[in-house]
Design a protein around this motif. Structure first.
Motif, PDB file in Angstrom:
ATOM      1  N   GLY A  89       0.796  -1.220   0.000  1.00  9.36           N
ATOM      2  CA  GLY A  89       0.000   0.000   0.000  1.00  9.36           C
ATOM      3  C   GLY A  89       0.827   1.267   0.000  1.00  9.36           C
ATOM      4  O   GLY A  89       1.852   1.355  -0.676  1.00  9.36           O
ATOM      5  N   ASP A  90       0.414   2.245   0.792  1.00  8.75           N
ATOM      6  CA  ASP A  90       1.063   3.563   0.759  1.00  8.75           C
ATOM      7  C   ASP A  90       2.354   3.621   1.585  1.00  8.75           C
ATOM      8  O   ASP A  90       3.020   4.653   1.615  1.00  8.75           O
ATOM      9  CB  ASP A  90       0.092   4.650   1.219  1.00  8.75           C
ATOM     10  CG  ASP A  90      -0.441   4.412   2.633  1.00  8.75           C
ATOM     11  OD1 ASP A  90       0.185   3.653   3.401  1.00  8.75           O
ATOM     12  OD2 ASP A  90      -1.498   4.991   2.957  1.00  8.75           O
ATOM     13  N   LYS A  91       2.678   2.557   2.291  1.00 10.26           N
ATOM     14  CA  LYS A  91       3.917   2.429   3.081  1.00 10.26           C
ATOM     15  C   LYS A  91       3.922   3.285   4.343  1.00 10.26           C
ATOM     16  O   LYS A  91       4.937   3.321   5.059  1.00 10.26           O
ATOM     17  CB  LYS A  91       5.156   2.737   2.237  1.00 10.26           C
ATOM     18  CG  LYS A  91       5.290   1.898   0.986  1.00 10.26           C
ATOM     19  CD  LYS A  91       6.460   2.329   0.135  1.00 10.26           C
ATOM     20  CE  LYS A  91       6.487   1.601  -1.197  1.00 10.26           C
ATOM     21  NZ  LYS A  91       7.500   2.136  -2.110  1.00 10.26           N
ATOM     22  N   LYS A  92       2.825   3.939   4.640  1.00  5.77           N
ATOM     23  CA  LYS A  92       2.784   4.767   5.838  1.00  5.77           C
ATOM     24  C   LYS A  92       2.873   3.902   7.086  1.00  5.77           C
ATOM     25  O   LYS A  92       2.160   2.913   7.223  1.00  5.77           O
ATOM     26  CB  LYS A  92       1.500   5.598   5.868  1.00  5.77           C
ATOM     27  CG  LYS A  92       1.459   6.700   4.828  1.00  5.77           C
ATOM     28  CD  LYS A  92       0.168   7.496   4.917  1.00  5.77           C
ATOM     29  CE  LYS A  92       0.135   8.603   3.879  1.00  5.77           C
ATOM     30  NZ  LYS A  92      -1.151   9.367   3.926  1.00  5.77           N
ATOM     31  N   GLY A  93       3.763   4.281   7.992  1.00  5.93           N
ATOM     32  CA  GLY A  93       3.859   3.630   9.290  1.00  5.93           C
ATOM     33  C   GLY A  93       4.687   2.364   9.353  1.00  5.93           C
ATOM     34  O   GLY A  93       4.832   1.773  10.421  1.00  5.93           O
ATOM     35  N   ILE A  94       5.266   1.918   8.212  1.00  4.64           N
ATOM     36  CA  ILE A  94       6.041   0.678   8.238  1.00  4.64           C
ATOM     37  C   ILE A  94       7.464   0.932   8.730  1.00  4.64           C
ATOM     38  O   ILE A  94       7.961   2.058   8.705  1.00  4.64           O
ATOM     39  CB  ILE A  94       6.085   0.001   6.846  1.00  4.64           C
ATOM     40  CG1 ILE A  94       6.821   0.886   5.821  1.00  4.64           C
ATOM     41  CG2 ILE A  94       4.686  -0.348   6.370  1.00  4.64           C
ATOM     42  CD1 ILE A  94       7.132   0.168   4.509  1.00  4.64           C
ATOM     43  N   ASN A  95       8.134  -0.139   9.158  1.00  8.43           N
ATOM     44  CA  ASN A  95       9.534  -0.022   9.568  1.00  8.43           C
ATOM     45  C   ASN A  95      10.448   0.319   8.395  1.00  8.43           C
ATOM     46  O   ASN A  95      11.470   0.970   8.552  1.00  8.43           O
ATOM     47  CB  ASN A  95      10.015  -1.325  10.213  1.00  8.43           C
ATOM     48  CG  ASN A  95       9.447  -1.523  11.593  1.00  8.43           C
ATOM     49  OD1 ASN A  95       9.237  -0.565  12.334  1.00  8.43           O
ATOM     50  ND2 ASN A  95       9.184  -2.765  11.952  1.00  8.43           N
ATOM     51  N   ARG A  96      10.112  -0.193   7.224  1.00  4.30           N
ATOM     52  CA  ARG A  96      10.811   0.044   5.961  1.00  4.30           C
ATOM     53  C   ARG A  96      12.101  -0.756   5.831  1.00  4.30           C
ATOM     54  O   ARG A  96      12.290  -1.461   4.848  1.00  4.30           O
ATOM     55  CB  ARG A  96      11.098   1.533   5.761  1.00  4.30           C
ATOM     56  CG  ARG A  96      11.908   1.822   4.503  1.00  4.30           C
ATOM     57  CD  ARG A  96      12.203   3.285   4.307  1.00  4.30           C
ATOM     58  NE  ARG A  96      13.208   3.497   3.288  1.00  4.30           N
ATOM     59  CZ  ARG A  96      13.669   4.675   2.915  1.00  4.30           C
ATOM     60  NH1 ARG A  96      13.200   5.782   3.489  1.00  4.30           N
ATOM     61  NH2 ARG A  96      14.605   4.765   1.976  1.00  4.30           N
ATOM     62  N   TYR A  97      13.019  -0.654   6.771  1.00  6.05           N
ATOM     63  CA  TYR A  97      14.305  -1.342   6.699  1.00  6.05           C
ATOM     64  C   TYR A  97      14.314  -2.596   7.570  1.00  6.05           C
ATOM     65  O   TYR A  97      13.634  -2.644   8.593  1.00  6.05           O
ATOM     66  CB  TYR A  97      15.435  -0.446   7.216  1.00  6.05           C
ATOM     67  CG  TYR A  97      15.730   0.781   6.402  1.00  6.05           C
ATOM     68  CD1 TYR A  97      16.579   0.734   5.301  1.00  6.05           C
ATOM     69  CD2 TYR A  97      15.180   2.017   6.758  1.00  6.05           C
ATOM     70  CE1 TYR A  97      16.876   1.875   4.576  1.00  6.05           C
ATOM     71  CE2 TYR A  97      15.460   3.163   6.035  1.00  6.05           C
ATOM     72  CZ  TYR A  97      16.315   3.083   4.943  1.00  6.05           C
ATOM     73  OH  TYR A  97      16.597   4.215   4.220  1.00  6.05           O
ATOM     74  N   VAL A 184       7.903  -4.830   7.010  1.00  8.54           N
ATOM     75  CA  VAL A 184       6.510  -4.438   6.727  1.00  8.54           C
ATOM     76  C   VAL A 184       5.699  -4.169   7.985  1.00  8.54           C
ATOM     77  O   VAL A 184       4.589  -3.648   7.910  1.00  8.54           O
ATOM     78  CB  VAL A 184       5.771  -5.499   5.875  1.00  8.54           C
ATOM     79  CG1 VAL A 184       6.522  -5.786   4.591  1.00  8.54           C
ATOM     80  CG2 VAL A 184       5.511  -6.788   6.661  1.00  8.54           C
ATOM     81  N   GLU A 185       6.261  -4.508   9.160  1.00  4.93           N
ATOM     82  CA  GLU A 185       5.520  -4.293  10.400  1.00  4.93           C
ATOM     83  C   GLU A 185       5.267  -2.811  10.637  1.00  4.93           C
ATOM     84  O   GLU A 185       6.090  -1.953  10.315  1.00  4.93           O
ATOM     85  CB  GLU A 185       6.282  -4.887  11.587  1.00  4.93           C
ATOM     86  CG  GLU A 185       6.161  -6.398  11.686  1.00  4.93           C
ATOM     87  CD  GLU A 185       6.888  -6.970  12.882  1.00  4.93           C
ATOM     88  OE1 GLU A 185       7.688  -6.235  13.508  1.00  4.93           O
ATOM     89  OE2 GLU A 185       6.678  -8.154  13.190  1.00  4.93           O
ATOM     90  N   MET A 186       4.096  -2.517  11.222  1.00 11.80           N
ATOM     91  CA  MET A 186       3.725  -1.152  11.532  1.00 11.80           C
ATOM     92  C   MET A 186       4.344  -0.730  12.866  1.00 11.80           C
ATOM     93  O   MET A 186       4.333  -1.489  13.829  1.00 11.80           O
ATOM     94  CB  MET A 186       2.203  -1.021  11.605  1.00 11.80           C
ATOM     95  CG  MET A 186       1.454  -1.602  10.411  1.00 11.80           C
ATOM     96  SD  MET A 186       1.861  -0.814   8.838  1.00 11.80           S
ATOM     97  CE  MET A 186       1.241   0.835   9.138  1.00 11.80           C
ATOM     98  N   ASP A 187       4.907   0.465  12.891  1.00  7.29           N
ATOM     99  CA  ASP A 187       5.439   1.047  14.122  1.00  7.29           C
ATOM    100  C   ASP A 187       4.603   2.290  14.433  1.00  7.29           C
ATOM    101  O   ASP A 187       4.603   3.251  13.651  1.00  7.29           O
ATOM    102  CB  ASP A 187       6.901   1.434  13.928  1.00  7.29           C
ATOM    103  CG  ASP A 187       7.566   1.905  15.215  1.00  7.29           C
ATOM    104  OD1 ASP A 187       6.859   2.451  16.095  1.00  7.29           O
ATOM    105  OD2 ASP A 187       8.795   1.752  15.326  1.00  7.29           O
TER     106      ASP A 187
END
Length: 200
Positions: A89-97, A184-187
């Motif tokens: 999705g929009d990638k908002k809130g993910i750990n990213r790395y 991909v986990e939300m923080d």
């Protein structure tokens, strides 16, 4: 809507003159899976990716394996990457790395990735036996490249040391699964897109 507002799940199909691929992927799952690519070792690797990444995954592929496994393995990588890209999705809130190490007997593997929108692959597995069962080991790199490009991630995969080719490839799939799981986990502390630029 943000990633926390939706179920990050996608169903996708792709058909060419060489393969027909169906994938159902859920990023926020428990690792349940059903894999059928007609290539036993590849099935096993995708099962491990799902289980260790806690990604619910259905993969069905019918391909021209009477030629060889190349089209099947690469096309599954393409469709899996496309599914991941849509599901994130929009990638908002993910750990990213994320970076993850996996030991398997004499082998140590590392996967390091960035859900960056800038596809890139570094693959260093050292010397591999030509075949593992009916799986051409050259196709491991082809799978990872297709996945990284279509998922839009920067992906570094490396065997730090090891001898057994089965152990090497298996450890890489497991390491990738764990790295994806964490990236991909939300923080809840991450507000919006996890980039100082404000866009990925």
């Amino acid at each position: 809507m943000t990633g926390s507002d939706i179920m990050r799940q996608i169903e996708i199909k792709r058909q060419t003159n060489e393969t027909a691929v169906y994938i159902n992927l859920g990023l926020d799952g428990t690792g349940k899976n059903k894999i059928d690519t007609k290539i036993g070792f590849f099935n096993h690797m995708l099962t491990l990716l799902s289980a260790h990444g806690l990604i619910d995954l259905v993969v069905e592929c019918t391909g021209d394996i009477e030629v060889d496994g190349h089209h099947t393995v690469e096309d599954v990588g393409i469709v899996l990457g496309d599914a991941f890209h849509e599901a994130i999705g929009d990638k908002k809130g993910i750990n990213r790395y994320a970076t993850f190490y996996v030991p398997m007997d004499e082998t140590l593997a590392r996967a390091s990735l960035d859900i960056s929108g800038r596809p890139f692959l570094i693959f260093d597995a050292g010397e591999l036996a030509p075949m593992i069962g009916a799986f051409d080991t050259q196709l491991a790199e082809e799978f990872f490249r297709a996945f990284a490009v279509h998922a839009g991630i920067t992906l570094h995969l490396q065997i730090l040391y090891g001898k057994n080719s089965h152990h090497k490839i298996e450890a890489l799939f497991k390491a990738l699964g764990h790295a994806l799981r964490h990236a991909v986990e939300m923080d809840p502390r991450v507000k919006g897109i996890p980039s100082s630029k404000g866009v990925l």
